[in-house]
Motif scaffolding. Structure first.
Motif, PDB file in Angstrom:
ATOM      1  N   MET A  18       0.843  -1.205   0.000  1.00 28.55           N
ATOM      2  CA  MET A  18       0.000   0.000   0.000  1.00 28.55           C
ATOM      3  C   MET A  18       0.877   1.253   0.000  1.00 28.55           C
ATOM      4  SD  MET A  18      -3.492  -0.863   1.956  1.00 28.55           S
ATOM      5  CE  MET A  18      -2.938  -0.564   3.619  1.00 28.55           C
ATOM      6  N   GLY A  19       2.163   1.091  -0.325  1.00 26.19           N
ATOM      7  CA  GLY A  19       3.045   2.254  -0.440  1.00 26.19           C
ATOM      8  C   GLY A  19       3.556   2.750   0.895  1.00 26.19           C
ATOM      9  N   HIS A  36       8.924   1.195   3.453  1.00 27.88           N
ATOM     10  CA  HIS A  36       9.984   1.224   4.470  1.00 27.88           C
ATOM     11  C   HIS A  36      10.836  -0.031   4.305  1.00 27.88           C
ATOM     12  CE1 HIS A  36       7.398  -1.631   6.463  1.00 27.88           C
ATOM     13  NE2 HIS A  36       6.433  -0.743   6.588  1.00 27.88           N
ATOM     14  N   GLY A  64      10.811  -2.775   5.772  1.00 35.58           N
ATOM     15  CA  GLY A  64      10.038  -4.018   5.789  1.00 35.58           C
ATOM     16  C   GLY A  64       9.631  -4.395   4.371  1.00 35.58           C
ATOM     17  N   HIS A  65       9.032  -3.412   3.666  1.00 39.16           N
ATOM     18  CA  HIS A  65       8.667  -3.650   2.265  1.00 39.16           C
ATOM     19  C   HIS A  65       9.915  -3.992   1.444  1.00 39.16           C
ATOM     20  CE1 HIS A  65       5.442  -0.617   3.454  1.00 39.16           C
ATOM     21  NE2 HIS A  65       4.731  -1.658   3.080  1.00 39.16           N
ATOM     22  N   LEU A  90      11.115  -7.522   1.425  1.00 35.24           N
ATOM     23  CA  LEU A  90      10.315  -8.390   0.534  1.00 35.24           C
ATOM     24  C   LEU A  90      10.764  -8.192  -0.917  1.00 35.24           C
ATOM     25  CD1 LEU A  90       8.462  -8.526   3.097  1.00 35.24           C
ATOM     26  CD2 LEU A  90       6.515  -8.204   1.602  1.00 35.24           C
ATOM     27  N   TYR A  93       5.167 -12.392  -2.428  1.00 37.32           N
ATOM     28  CA  TYR A  93       5.853 -12.225  -1.143  1.00 37.32           C
ATOM     29  C   TYR A  93       5.004 -11.420  -0.174  1.00 37.32           C
ATOM     30  CZ  TYR A  93       9.732 -14.096  -3.761  1.00 37.32           C
ATOM     31  OH  TYR A  93      10.519 -14.927  -4.523  1.00 37.32           O
ATOM     32  N   GLY A 111       4.606 -10.350   4.243  1.00 37.91           N
ATOM     33  CA  GLY A 111       5.324 -10.277   5.515  1.00 37.91           C
ATOM     34  C   GLY A 111       4.624 -11.044   6.618  1.00 37.91           C
ATOM     35  N   LYS A 113       4.650 -10.034   9.434  1.00 28.64           N
ATOM     36  CA  LYS A 113       4.118  -8.949  10.281  1.00 28.64           C
ATOM     37  C   LYS A 113       2.592  -9.020  10.318  1.00 28.64           C
ATOM     38  CE  LYS A 113       3.860  -4.620  11.990  1.00 28.64           C
ATOM     39  NZ  LYS A 113       2.790  -3.980  11.342  1.00 28.64           N
ATOM     40  N   ASP A 114       1.985  -9.279   9.148  1.00 22.22           N
ATOM     41  CA  ASP A 114       0.530  -9.434   9.059  1.00 22.22           C
ATOM     42  C   ASP A 114       0.227 -10.924   8.989  1.00 22.22           C
ATOM     43  OD1 ASP A 114      -0.349  -6.495   8.638  1.00 22.22           O
ATOM     44  OD2 ASP A 114       1.320  -6.777   7.264  1.00 22.22           O
ATOM     45  N   GLN A 140      -3.264 -12.223   7.939  1.00 20.45           N
ATOM     46  CA  GLN A 140      -3.416 -11.944   6.502  1.00 20.45           C
ATOM     47  C   GLN A 140      -2.694 -13.005   5.684  1.00 20.45           C
ATOM     48  OE1 GLN A 140      -2.878  -7.890   4.778  1.00 20.45           O
ATOM     49  NE2 GLN A 140      -0.900  -8.617   4.107  1.00 20.45           N
ATOM     50  N   ASP A 146      10.272 -12.679   6.886  1.00 19.47           N
ATOM     51  CA  ASP A 146      10.436 -12.312   8.295  1.00 19.47           C
ATOM     52  C   ASP A 146      10.110 -10.841   8.571  1.00 19.47           C
ATOM     53  OD1 ASP A 146      11.124 -14.824   9.082  1.00 19.47           O
ATOM     54  OD2 ASP A 146      13.278 -14.503   8.799  1.00 19.47           O
ATOM     55  N   ILE A 147       9.749 -10.575   9.817  1.00 19.07           N
ATOM     56  CA  ILE A 147       9.426  -9.201  10.234  1.00 19.07           C
ATOM     57  C   ILE A 147      10.720  -8.384  10.346  1.00 19.07           C
ATOM     58  CG2 ILE A 147       8.499  -7.789  12.121  1.00 19.07           C
ATOM     59  CD1 ILE A 147       6.669 -10.120  12.853  1.00 19.07           C
ATOM     60  N   VAL A 148      10.700  -7.183   9.771  1.00 15.86           N
ATOM     61  CA  VAL A 148      11.842  -6.274   9.907  1.00 15.86           C
ATOM     62  C   VAL A 148      11.522  -5.262  11.012  1.00 15.86           C
ATOM     63  CG1 VAL A 148      13.269  -4.560   8.732  1.00 15.86           C
ATOM     64  CG2 VAL A 148      12.454  -6.567   7.489  1.00 15.86           C
ATOM     65  N   ALA A 171       8.535  -3.188  15.311  1.00 12.46           N
ATOM     66  CA  ALA A 171       8.245  -3.724  13.968  1.00 12.46           C
ATOM     67  C   ALA A 171       7.916  -2.558  13.040  1.00 12.46           C
ATOM     68  CB  ALA A 171       7.066  -4.694  14.043  1.00 12.46           C
ATOM     69  N   LEU A 172       8.589  -2.492  11.893  1.00 11.20           N
ATOM     70  CA  LEU A 172       8.349  -1.374  10.977  1.00 11.20           C
ATOM     71  C   LEU A 172       6.935  -1.446  10.424  1.00 11.20           C
ATOM     72  CD1 LEU A 172      11.694  -1.168   8.952  1.00 11.20           C
ATOM     73  CD2 LEU A 172      11.058  -0.025  11.079  1.00 11.20           C
TER      74      LEU A 172
HETATM   75  P1  AMP Z   1       1.337  -2.912   3.480  1.00 18.74           P
HETATM   76  O1  AMP Z   1       1.923  -1.866   2.585  1.00 18.74           O
HETATM   77  O2  AMP Z   1       1.253  -2.486   4.907  1.00 18.74           O
HETATM   78  O3  AMP Z   1       0.065  -3.511   2.936  1.00 18.74           O
HETATM   79  O4  AMP Z   1       2.396  -4.110   3.488  1.00 18.74           O
HETATM   80  C1  AMP Z   1       2.796  -4.737   2.292  1.00 18.74           C
HETATM   81  C2  AMP Z   1       3.536  -6.004   2.647  1.00 18.74           C
HETATM   82  O5  AMP Z   1       4.682  -5.680   3.422  1.00 18.74           O
HETATM   83  C3  AMP Z   1       2.690  -6.983   3.481  1.00 18.74           C
HETATM   84  O6  AMP Z   1       2.941  -8.307   3.023  1.00 18.74           O
HETATM   85  C4  AMP Z   1       3.236  -6.774   4.869  1.00 18.74           C
HETATM   86  O7  AMP Z   1       3.089  -7.904   5.707  1.00 18.74           O
HETATM   87  C5  AMP Z   1       4.698  -6.488   4.585  1.00 18.74           C
HETATM   88  N1  AMP Z   1       5.313  -5.776   5.715  1.00 18.74           N
HETATM   89  C6  AMP Z   1       4.878  -4.635   6.297  1.00 18.74           C
HETATM   90  N2  AMP Z   1       5.681  -4.319   7.337  1.00 18.74           N
HETATM   91  C7  AMP Z   1       6.620  -5.264   7.422  1.00 18.74           C
HETATM   92  C8  AMP Z   1       7.731  -5.511   8.292  1.00 18.74           C
HETATM   93  N3  AMP Z   1       8.019  -4.692   9.294  1.00 18.74           N
HETATM   94  N4  AMP Z   1       8.491  -6.604   8.064  1.00 18.74           N
HETATM   95  C9  AMP Z   1       8.200  -7.462   7.040  1.00 18.74           C
HETATM   96  N5  AMP Z   1       7.173  -7.282   6.192  1.00 18.74           N
HETATM   97  C10 AMP Z   1       6.395  -6.214   6.376  1.00 18.74           C
END
Ligand code: AMP
Length: 274
Positions: free
Chosen positions: A27-28, A31, A33-34, A37, A142, A144, A146-147, A150, A171-173, A180-181
């Motif tokens: 969703m943009g 960071h 974390g993204h 992936l 790919y 995360g 983190k969710d 989901q 893995d969670i970053v 957790a980011l």
């Molecule tokens: P979002 O933009 O929040 O929808 O996240 C997009 C993808 O990035 C999803 O698969 C999330 O699980 C993953 N993601 C978000 N934050 C983190 C994180 N801190 N570590 C790893 N993956 C993450």
């Protein structure tokens, strides 16, 4: 890198691809974390597609859809530097029409924890992920940890609908303090940043207890809640198996410990896989 905004443009560039396609939906407000992936997908595939789309159907009425952080210019730069081949940035009317056919989250696993606190969220999430997976023709997609819920539901959707894509769990970053980011971390102000760390601290406390031999879920949750006193409100602390069934005792190798809590403006989630 090509930036495409319509289905036709995406299909046009896709026609020319051969080999493994990696796909990272986001969703943009990207960071690290993204980025982790994106980097993993870059390594494991011949072509890399990233999407940026703030999906309205997964936000509840009173949630932060309008205020959700948007950083298109910075995101484009990050994707370019990370070696993304195709950046898909559709508008809402490209992705949706009136009176859509919808798929729904499963009645049990889709309506506990996040699904209970955010009813309808997973329906919208699965709807958009189904669309994006179909559009991307991804070999590997790919997501995360983190969710975590989901991720479990997407894995189930792919299984139940016989979709031809590998779901890769990443893995969670975390930042240097263990937080957790998340794109929503930008809402944290002043001392809230410190208090937000109690989510990760509560998970550490649980891990320590488990490493010392504790398996009793109720006792571990009680100890976690003590650490979580620093938050404004705890929504849930849960210990489940990898398919999100409740557990009475921790099963090493098959357990996820999750927490959701409010600190200032944002609602934060975190988890650890045991
Ligand atoms: P979002 O933009 O929040 O929808 O996240 C997009 C993808 O990035 C999803 O698969 C999330 O699980 C993953 N993601 C978000 N934050 C983190 C994180 N801190 N570590 C790893 N993956 C993450």
């Amino acid at each position: 890198m090509v930036i495409v905004k319509t289905i036709e443009a995406l299909q046009e560039v896709q026609k020319k691809l051969s080999g493994a396609i990696g796909f990272v939906p986001t969703m943009g407000a990207l960071h690290h974390g993204h980025l982790s992936l994106i980097q993993q997908a870059r390594k494991e595939n011949d072509h890399l597609i990233v999407s940026i789309f703030v999906n309205p159907t997964q936000f509840l009425e009173d949630e932060d859809l309008d205020a959700y952080p948007r950083k298109d210019a910075a995101d484009i730069k990050i994707c370019e530097l990370a070696g993304v081949d195709i950046l898909f940035m559709p508008t809402i009317d490209v992705m949706y029409e009136e009176d859509e056919l919808c798929i729904g989250a499963p009645a049990i696993r889709g309506y506990v924890l996040e699904g209970e606190k955010r009813p309808g969220h997973f329906d919208g999430m699965l709807q958009i992920v189904m669309k994006l997976l179909n559009l991307s023709s991804a070999t590997n997609a790919y997501f995360g940890k983190k969710d975590a819920q989901q991720l479990a539901l997407i894995t189930q959707m792919v299984k139940n609908y016989f979709m031809d894509v590998n779901i890769i769990a990443c893995d969670i970053v975390r930042d240097e303090n263990g937080l957790a980011l998340s794109s929503r971390n930008v809402y944290l102000e002043g001392e809230e940043k410190q208090r937000a760390l109690s989510l990760a601290r509560s998970l550490k406390r649980a891990t320590k207890l488990i490493m010392a031999g504790e398996k009793n879920v109720e006792l571990i949750k009680k100890e976690m809640l003590l650490v979580l006193k620093d938050t404004d409100e705890v929504e849930y602390v849960a210990i489940v198996d990898r398919e999100f069934n409740a557990l009475e005792r921790v099963e090493i190798g098959n357990t996820i410990i999750l927490v959701a809590a409010w600190v200032g403006k944002p609602r934060l989630i975190d988890n650890i896989w045991i």
